[in-house]
Design a protein around this motif. Structure first.
Motif, mmCIF file in Angstrom:
data_model
loop_
_atom_site.group_PDB
_atom_site.id
_atom_site.type_symbol
_atom_site.label_atom_id
_atom_site.label_comp_id
_atom_site.label_asym_id
_atom_site.label_seq_id
_atom_site.Cartn_x
_atom_site.Cartn_y
_atom_site.Cartn_z
ATOM 1 N N GLN A 42 0.812 -1.229 0.000
ATOM 2 C CA GLN A 42 0.000 0.000 0.000
ATOM 3 C C GLN A 42 0.843 1.276 0.000
ATOM 4 O O GLN A 42 0.348 2.351 -0.338
ATOM 5 N N SER A 44 3.107 1.954 -2.028
ATOM 6 C CA SER A 44 3.233 2.365 -3.416
ATOM 7 C C SER A 44 4.615 2.932 -3.750
ATOM 8 O O SER A 44 4.755 3.855 -4.545
ATOM 9 N N TYR A 62 -4.950 -2.925 -7.612
ATOM 10 C CA TYR A 62 -6.198 -3.460 -7.050
ATOM 11 C C TYR A 62 -7.269 -3.618 -8.135
ATOM 12 O O TYR A 62 -7.907 -4.672 -8.227
ATOM 13 N N SER A 88 0.481 0.712 -6.964
ATOM 14 C CA SER A 88 -0.443 0.256 -5.937
ATOM 15 C C SER A 88 -1.050 1.453 -5.212
ATOM 16 O O SER A 88 -0.685 2.598 -5.479
ATOM 17 N N ASP A 89 -1.971 1.173 -4.325
ATOM 18 C CA ASP A 89 -2.483 2.198 -3.410
ATOM 19 C C ASP A 89 -3.074 1.496 -2.193
ATOM 20 O O ASP A 89 -3.007 0.266 -2.105
ATOM 21 N N GLU A 90 -3.655 2.260 -1.279
ATOM 22 C CA GLU A 90 -4.076 1.656 -0.011
ATOM 23 C C GLU A 90 -5.215 0.647 -0.191
ATOM 24 O O GLU A 90 -5.427 -0.212 0.652
ATOM 25 N N ASP A 93 -5.083 -3.385 0.323
ATOM 26 C CA ASP A 93 -5.367 -4.089 1.576
ATOM 27 C C ASP A 93 -6.743 -4.762 1.574
ATOM 28 O O ASP A 93 -7.002 -5.652 2.373
#
Ligand SMILES: Nc1ncnc2c1ncn2[C@@H]1O[C@H](COP(=O)(O)OP(=O)(O)O)[C@@H](O)[C@H]1O
Ligand SMILES: [Mg+2]
Length: 275
Positions: A42, A44, A62, A88-90, A93
Protein backbone atom coordinates in the motif's frame (compact mmCIF):
# COMPACT_ATOMS: atom_id res chain seq x y z
CA UNK A 1 14.64 -15.48 -19.39
CA UNK A 2 11.14 -15.84 -20.57
CA UNK A 3 8.33 -14.54 -18.41
CA UNK A 4 9.99 -15.51 -15.16
CA UNK A 5 8.57 -14.23 -11.90
CA UNK A 6 10.56 -12.93 -8.93
CA UNK A 7 9.06 -11.98 -5.56
CA UNK A 8 11.03 -9.66 -3.32
CA UNK A 9 10.04 -10.32 0.28
CA UNK A 10 10.94 -9.96 3.91
CA UNK A 11 8.72 -9.96 6.94
CA UNK A 12 10.70 -6.90 8.05
CA UNK A 13 10.15 -3.41 6.63
CA UNK A 14 12.91 -1.09 5.50
CA UNK A 15 15.37 -3.80 4.47
CA UNK A 16 15.35 -2.72 0.81
CA UNK A 17 12.59 -4.75 -0.88
CA UNK A 18 11.25 -1.90 -2.99
CA UNK A 19 14.73 -0.56 -3.69
CA UNK A 20 15.92 -3.96 -4.85
CA UNK A 21 12.81 -4.55 -6.98
CA UNK A 22 13.45 -1.23 -8.70
CA UNK A 23 17.17 -1.80 -9.22
CA UNK A 24 16.81 -5.37 -10.48
CA UNK A 25 14.41 -3.89 -13.06
CA UNK A 26 16.99 -1.22 -13.96
CA UNK A 27 19.66 -3.88 -14.54
CA UNK A 28 17.25 -6.00 -16.59
CA UNK A 29 16.50 -2.93 -18.72
CA UNK A 30 20.22 -2.32 -19.25
CA UNK A 31 20.38 -5.84 -20.70
CA UNK A 32 17.50 -5.23 -23.07
CA UNK A 33 15.02 -7.28 -21.05
CA UNK A 34 11.43 -6.16 -20.83
CA UNK A 35 10.43 -6.03 -17.20
CA UNK A 36 7.29 -5.30 -15.21
CA UNK A 37 7.16 -4.63 -11.48
CA UNK A 38 3.88 -5.37 -9.75
CA UNK A 39 3.53 -3.34 -6.57
CA UNK A 40 1.43 -5.14 -3.94
CA UNK A 41 2.29 -2.84 -1.03
CA UNK A 42 0.00 0.00 0.00
CA UNK A 43 2.99 2.34 0.34
CA UNK A 44 3.23 2.37 -3.42
CA UNK A 45 7.00 2.87 -3.29
CA UNK A 46 7.53 1.60 -6.81
CA UNK A 47 5.64 4.51 -8.35
CA UNK A 48 7.37 7.05 -6.13
CA UNK A 49 10.68 5.32 -6.90
CA UNK A 50 10.01 6.08 -10.54
CA UNK A 51 9.26 9.66 -9.51
CA UNK A 52 5.51 9.47 -10.00
CA UNK A 53 2.96 10.76 -7.56
CA UNK A 54 1.18 7.67 -6.26
CA UNK A 55 -2.18 9.45 -6.54
CA UNK A 56 -1.72 10.38 -10.18
CA UNK A 57 -3.00 7.11 -11.66
CA UNK A 58 -6.53 6.40 -12.71
CA UNK A 59 -6.21 2.68 -11.96
CA UNK A 60 -4.01 0.67 -9.65
CA UNK A 61 -3.01 -2.96 -9.06
CA UNK A 62 -6.20 -3.46 -7.05
CA UNK A 63 -8.47 -2.67 -10.03
CA UNK A 64 -6.52 -5.07 -12.21
CA UNK A 65 -6.50 -7.81 -9.58
CA UNK A 66 -10.27 -7.69 -9.07
CA UNK A 67 -10.87 -7.64 -12.83
CA UNK A 68 -12.04 -4.04 -13.10
CA UNK A 69 -9.14 -2.85 -15.23
CA UNK A 70 -7.26 -4.40 -18.14
CA UNK A 71 -3.48 -4.80 -17.96
CA UNK A 72 -3.16 -2.02 -20.55
CA UNK A 73 -5.03 0.31 -18.18
CA UNK A 74 -2.76 -0.28 -15.20
CA UNK A 75 0.68 -0.89 -16.66
CA UNK A 76 2.83 2.26 -16.63
CA UNK A 77 6.03 2.70 -18.62
CA UNK A 78 8.98 4.39 -16.97
CA UNK A 79 10.07 7.04 -19.47
CA UNK A 80 11.36 5.60 -22.69
CA UNK A 81 12.66 2.34 -21.23
CA UNK A 82 11.78 -1.34 -21.10
CA UNK A 83 10.74 -0.85 -17.47
CA UNK A 84 7.02 -1.05 -16.75
CA UNK A 85 5.18 -1.16 -13.45
CA UNK A 86 1.73 -1.57 -11.97
CA UNK A 87 1.29 1.00 -9.20
CA UNK A 88 -0.44 0.26 -5.94
CA UNK A 89 -2.48 2.20 -3.41
CA UNK A 90 -4.08 1.66 -0.01
CA UNK A 91 -7.02 -0.26 -1.54
CA UNK A 92 -4.68 -3.23 -2.07
CA UNK A 93 -5.37 -4.09 1.58
CA UNK A 94 -8.95 -4.95 0.59
CA UNK A 95 -7.77 -7.50 -1.96
CA UNK A 96 -7.43 -10.39 0.48
CA UNK A 97 -10.97 -9.81 1.65
CA UNK A 98 -12.16 -9.66 -1.97
CA UNK A 99 -10.40 -12.99 -2.69
CA UNK A 100 -11.95 -14.68 0.35
CA UNK A 101 -15.42 -13.60 -0.79
CA UNK A 102 -15.11 -14.10 -4.54
CA UNK A 103 -12.67 -16.96 -5.12
CA UNK A 104 -13.19 -20.58 -4.17
CA UNK A 105 -10.79 -21.91 -1.54
CA UNK A 106 -8.76 -24.20 -3.83
CA UNK A 107 -8.10 -21.34 -6.24
CA UNK A 108 -7.25 -18.67 -3.69
CA UNK A 109 -3.52 -19.33 -3.45
CA UNK A 110 -3.16 -19.14 -7.23
CA UNK A 111 -5.03 -15.87 -7.80
CA UNK A 112 -1.94 -13.83 -8.56
CA UNK A 113 -0.37 -16.60 -10.61
CA UNK A 114 -3.48 -16.65 -12.79
CA UNK A 115 -3.40 -12.87 -13.24
CA UNK A 116 0.32 -12.91 -14.09
CA UNK A 117 0.07 -15.73 -16.64
CA UNK A 118 -0.87 -13.51 -19.65
CA UNK A 119 1.85 -10.97 -18.69
CA UNK A 120 4.46 -13.70 -19.25
CA UNK A 121 3.83 -13.36 -22.99
CA UNK A 122 4.79 -9.69 -22.86
CA UNK A 123 7.61 -9.51 -20.32
CA UNK A 124 10.91 -11.33 -19.92
CA UNK A 125 10.78 -10.70 -16.21
CA UNK A 126 8.03 -9.89 -13.72
CA UNK A 127 9.00 -8.66 -10.26
CA UNK A 128 6.51 -8.55 -7.39
CA UNK A 129 7.25 -6.11 -4.60
CA UNK A 130 5.56 -7.10 -1.34
CA UNK A 131 4.38 -5.74 1.95
CA UNK A 132 6.32 -6.73 5.09
CA UNK A 133 3.75 -8.87 6.81
CA UNK A 134 4.14 -12.52 7.52
CA UNK A 135 0.43 -13.25 7.73
CA UNK A 136 -0.43 -11.38 4.61
CA UNK A 137 -2.16 -13.67 2.12
CA UNK A 138 -0.98 -11.50 -0.72
CA UNK A 139 2.65 -12.38 0.05
CA UNK A 140 1.61 -16.02 -0.17
CA UNK A 141 -0.18 -15.49 -3.51
CA UNK A 142 3.03 -13.90 -4.71
CA UNK A 143 5.31 -16.71 -3.55
CA UNK A 144 2.97 -19.22 -5.18
CA UNK A 145 3.31 -17.33 -8.48
CA UNK A 146 7.12 -17.15 -8.41
CA UNK A 147 10.12 -18.93 -9.86
CA UNK A 148 12.45 -17.18 -7.46
CA UNK A 149 12.24 -15.26 -4.18
CA UNK A 150 14.73 -12.56 -3.27
CA UNK A 151 15.11 -11.86 0.45
CA UNK A 152 17.02 -8.69 1.32
CA UNK A 153 18.73 -8.84 4.72
CA UNK A 154 20.32 -6.09 6.73
CA UNK A 155 23.02 -6.89 9.23
CA UNK A 156 20.73 -6.71 12.21
CA UNK A 157 19.03 -9.23 14.42
CA UNK A 158 15.45 -8.49 13.36
CA UNK A 159 16.32 -8.74 9.69
CA UNK A 160 18.10 -12.04 10.26
CA UNK A 161 15.09 -13.50 12.05
CA UNK A 162 12.87 -12.19 9.26
CA UNK A 163 15.09 -13.92 6.68
CA UNK A 164 14.89 -17.22 8.56
CA UNK A 165 11.12 -16.93 8.74
CA UNK A 166 10.85 -16.19 5.01
CA UNK A 167 12.99 -19.22 4.22
CA UNK A 168 10.78 -21.44 6.39
CA UNK A 169 7.73 -20.23 4.50
CA UNK A 170 9.36 -20.78 1.07
CA UNK A 171 10.55 -24.25 2.11
CA UNK A 172 6.96 -25.14 2.96
CA UNK A 173 6.03 -24.24 -0.61
CA UNK A 174 8.92 -26.33 -1.94
CA UNK A 175 7.74 -29.29 0.17
CA UNK A 176 4.26 -28.82 -1.27
CA UNK A 177 5.71 -29.22 -4.78
CA UNK A 178 6.18 -25.60 -5.86
CA UNK A 179 9.29 -25.15 -8.01
CA UNK A 180 10.69 -22.07 -6.29
CA UNK A 181 14.25 -21.15 -5.49
CA UNK A 182 15.38 -18.31 -3.25
CA UNK A 183 18.41 -16.21 -2.44
CA UNK A 184 19.46 -13.84 0.33
CA UNK A 185 20.91 -10.45 -0.58
CA UNK A 186 22.88 -8.66 2.11
CA UNK A 187 21.90 -5.05 1.80
CA UNK A 188 23.23 -1.79 3.27
CA UNK A 189 26.59 -3.43 3.94
CA UNK A 190 29.07 -0.90 5.34
CA UNK A 191 32.00 -2.07 3.26
CA UNK A 192 34.49 0.37 4.75
CA UNK A 193 33.90 -0.69 8.36
CA UNK A 194 35.90 -3.66 9.66
CA UNK A 195 33.36 -4.27 12.40
CA UNK A 196 30.54 -4.56 9.88
CA UNK A 197 32.52 -7.16 7.91
CA UNK A 198 32.93 -9.27 11.04
CA UNK A 199 29.22 -8.95 11.85
CA UNK A 200 28.35 -10.02 8.31
CA UNK A 201 30.63 -13.05 8.57
CA UNK A 202 29.11 -14.02 11.93
CA UNK A 203 25.60 -13.72 10.56
CA UNK A 204 26.46 -15.83 7.53
CA UNK A 205 28.08 -18.49 9.74
CA UNK A 206 25.03 -18.61 11.94
CA UNK A 207 22.64 -19.02 9.02
CA UNK A 208 24.83 -21.78 7.57
CA UNK A 209 24.74 -23.53 10.95
CA UNK A 210 20.98 -23.14 10.89
CA UNK A 211 21.01 -25.15 7.65
CA UNK A 212 20.98 -22.53 4.90
CA UNK A 213 23.35 -23.39 2.06
CA UNK A 214 26.02 -20.81 1.29
CA UNK A 215 24.92 -20.92 -2.35
CA UNK A 216 21.75 -19.13 -1.19
CA UNK A 217 23.80 -15.99 -0.43
CA UNK A 218 23.56 -14.31 -3.81
CA UNK A 219 25.55 -11.20 -3.05
CA UNK A 220 26.07 -7.99 -1.16
CA UNK A 221 25.02 -4.42 -1.82
CA UNK A 222 26.89 -1.71 -0.02
CA UNK A 223 25.30 1.06 1.99
CA UNK A 224 25.31 4.13 -0.16
CA UNK A 225 23.67 7.48 0.37
CA UNK A 226 23.28 7.74 -3.40
CA UNK A 227 20.76 4.89 -3.10
CA UNK A 228 18.82 6.47 -0.29
CA UNK A 229 18.66 9.82 -2.08
CA UNK A 230 18.13 8.37 -5.56
CA UNK A 231 14.44 9.15 -5.52
CA UNK A 232 15.28 12.83 -5.25
CA UNK A 233 18.10 12.76 -7.71
CA UNK A 234 16.41 10.88 -10.53
CA UNK A 235 16.08 7.19 -10.76
CA UNK A 236 18.63 6.12 -13.34
CA UNK A 237 21.52 5.82 -10.94
CA UNK A 238 23.37 3.90 -13.62
CA UNK A 239 23.61 7.12 -15.60
CA UNK A 240 25.23 9.09 -12.79
CA UNK A 241 28.94 9.43 -13.33
CA UNK A 242 30.35 9.33 -9.83
CA UNK A 243 32.55 6.75 -8.15
CA UNK A 244 30.21 5.92 -5.25
CA UNK A 245 27.22 5.49 -7.50
CA UNK A 246 29.18 3.31 -9.89
CA UNK A 247 30.35 1.10 -7.02
CA UNK A 248 26.85 0.48 -5.72
CA UNK A 249 25.45 0.02 -9.23
CA UNK A 250 28.10 -2.63 -9.83
CA UNK A 251 27.05 -4.41 -6.62
CA UNK A 252 23.46 -4.37 -7.86
CA UNK A 253 24.48 -5.61 -11.33
CA UNK A 254 26.42 -8.50 -9.80
CA UNK A 255 23.54 -9.50 -7.53
CA UNK A 256 21.00 -9.20 -10.36
CA UNK A 257 23.12 -11.29 -12.74
CA UNK A 258 23.54 -14.00 -10.13
CA UNK A 259 19.76 -14.06 -9.63
CA UNK A 260 19.13 -14.17 -13.41
CA UNK A 261 21.61 -17.07 -13.73
CA UNK A 262 19.95 -18.97 -10.88
CA UNK A 263 16.55 -18.57 -12.53
CA UNK A 264 17.81 -19.89 -15.87
CA UNK A 265 19.59 -22.76 -14.06
CA UNK A 266 16.36 -23.59 -12.19
CA UNK A 267 14.34 -23.69 -15.39
CA UNK A 268 16.91 -26.04 -17.01
CA UNK A 269 16.90 -28.36 -14.00
CA UNK A 270 13.14 -28.49 -14.05
CA UNK A 271 13.13 -29.36 -17.75
CA UNK A 272 15.73 -32.05 -17.14
CA UNK A 273 13.39 -33.61 -14.59
CA UNK A 274 10.32 -33.26 -16.79
CA UNK A 275 11.71 -34.90 -19.93
N1 LIG B 1 22.03 -0.16 -0.24
C1 LIG B 1 21.41 0.89 0.33
N2 LIG B 1 22.10 1.96 0.77
C2 LIG B 1 21.49 2.99 1.36
N3 LIG B 1 20.18 3.10 1.57
C3 LIG B 1 19.42 2.07 1.15
C4 LIG B 1 19.97 0.92 0.51
N4 LIG B 1 18.95 0.07 0.22
C5 LIG B 1 17.81 0.68 0.63
N5 LIG B 1 18.08 1.88 1.20
C6 LIG B 1 17.12 2.84 1.79
O1 LIG B 1 16.46 2.21 2.90
C7 LIG B 1 15.12 2.64 2.98
C8 LIG B 1 14.19 1.43 2.97
O2 LIG B 1 14.28 0.80 1.72
P1 LIG B 1 12.99 0.18 0.99
O3 LIG B 1 13.45 -0.38 -0.29
O4 LIG B 1 11.88 1.16 0.97
O5 LIG B 1 12.64 -0.99 2.03
P2 LIG B 1 11.36 -1.94 2.11
O6 LIG B 1 10.70 -1.92 0.78
O7 LIG B 1 11.92 -3.28 2.47
O8 LIG B 1 10.50 -1.40 3.19
C9 LIG B 1 14.89 3.59 1.81
O9 LIG B 1 15.01 4.90 2.25
C10 LIG B 1 16.01 3.24 0.84
O10 LIG B 1 16.37 4.33 0.03
MG1 LIG C 1 8.70 -1.44 0.26
Amino acid sequence: MNGNVITVLSTKGGVGKSTLARFIAIVANEQGKRVCIIDTCQNSSIATGFLKDRDSFQHSAYDWLIGEAKPSEVIQQYENTNIYYIPSDERIDDYEDWVSRKVTKPKQLEVLKTKIEPLKQIFDLIIVDTHPSENSDIVNYSIAASDYCVIPVEIDLDAKLAAKRCIEIIEDYQSAGYKIDYGLVWNKVEVTKGKAKIQLKNMKDELVKYGIMESKFVGEIRYSTTVSTSKNEGIMLNAIDNKYTMNVMNDIRKVSNTIFDKIVEGVHNEQAVTY
